[in-house]
Structure formats: C-alpha cells, structure tokens
Scaffold this motif. Structure first.
Motif, short mmCIF file in Angstrom:
data_model
loop_
_atom_site.label_atom_id
_atom_site.label_comp_id
_atom_site.label_asym_id
_atom_site.label_seq_id
_atom_site.Cartn_x
_atom_site.Cartn_y
_atom_site.Cartn_z
N LEU A 148 0.52 5.82 0.51
CA LEU A 148 -0.31 6.96 0.85
C LEU A 148 0.33 8.24 0.36
CD1 LEU A 148 0.17 5.05 3.63
CD2 LEU A 148 -1.77 6.42 4.35
N THR B 105 -4.82 6.83 -1.41
CA THR B 105 -4.17 5.56 -1.09
C THR B 105 -4.30 4.61 -2.27
OG1 THR B 105 -6.23 4.78 -0.07
CG2 THR B 105 -4.57 5.71 1.41
N TYR C 260 -3.50 0.27 -3.28
CA TYR C 260 -3.26 -1.03 -2.68
C TYR C 260 -2.92 -2.08 -3.74
CZ TYR C 260 -5.61 1.11 1.30
OH TYR C 260 -5.96 1.95 2.32
N GLY D 246 -2.41 11.78 3.18
CA GLY D 246 -3.18 10.56 3.39
C GLY D 246 -4.50 10.51 2.68
N SER E 196 -3.34 4.35 6.62
CA SER E 196 -3.69 5.71 7.03
C SER E 196 -2.47 6.35 7.69
CB SER E 196 -4.87 5.69 8.02
OG SER E 196 -4.54 4.96 9.18
N ALA F 283 0.85 -1.20 0.00
CA ALA F 283 0.00 0.00 0.00
C ALA F 283 0.88 1.23 0.00
CB ALA F 283 -0.92 0.02 1.22
#
Length: 124
Positions: free
Chosen positions: A51, A58, A60, A55, A71, A49
């Motif tokens: 960020l 995001t 993945y 934040g 986060s 992942a």
C-alpha cells in the motif's frame, strides 16, 4: 522507530475468511509504505500486497488478486489484510513490513522493518 505487531491469524476452512492486522507502536507510521508478505514451510518469503502511504494505491500478487484486500488506517497506525475465499495454498506465516523507499516495492530486500508474523492455516 517502527515496531510492527501482527495479529488475526488462525485456523480456517477453505473458502473462509480472516482479517489480519498490523499495528505500529511508533509515531511515523503514515510516512511508510507498507507491505504484506507470506512464507510457507520450506519456501522463501513472498510478496502478497503493498500500500502507498495514504492507502489510495495498492498492488497484489497474482495469486491473491480478487480475494485479498489491503487497507490502512493511519489514525490507528494500523494496516489490514482482508483475506476471503481462502485456499489451502494460502497457508503460511504472514508478515507486515514497512519501507521508506519510493515506488511500488515488492521485494523482501526493499523493506526495512518487519513484524514477527502471524500463522494462517487453511484446512481443506
């Protein structure tokens, strides 16, 4: 200077949850885009992942979408990885990493700073 320290790993049964944390002891944490990677025995380190700096964005890996949530809290210089519905194939050492490079970065070579890793083991 970025100094990253992960914590929160452990042994959990399949279907369980863990939350990993990664703290930066430096003063420029909010300037970095952050990533999570993992490395299973005998395998290459792989993207999990990432960020954006605040934040709000995001991304993945397909293998964790819908189960993991990344986060960050810039006030605490900390990035998190909430892992739910864990599977035995999630067993690996998990690393957080930081990069100043712009854009969505998912390759190991994109990241300049790395933590020491934390072990996650999921039993069946």
């Amino acid at each position: 200077q970025v100094q990253l320290v992960e914590s929160g790993g452990g042994l959990v049964q399949a279907g369980g949850s863990l939350r990993l944390s990664c703290v930066d002891s430096g003063r420029t944490f909010s300037m970095y885009r952050m990533g999570w990677f993992r490395q299973a025995p005998g395998e290459e380190r792989k993207f999990v992942a990432r960020l954006s700096r605040n934040g709000d964005t995001t991304n993945y890996a397909d293998s964790v979408k819908g189960r993991f949530t990344a986060s960050r809290d810039n006030a605490k210089n900390t990035v998190y990885l909430q892992m739910n519905s864990l599977k035995p194939e999630d067993t690996a050492i998990y690393f957080c990493a930081a990069t100043m490079r712009m854009g969505v970065r998912t390759q190991v070579y994109d990241y300049n700073y790395w933590g020491q890793g934390t072990q996650v083991t999921v039993s069946s």
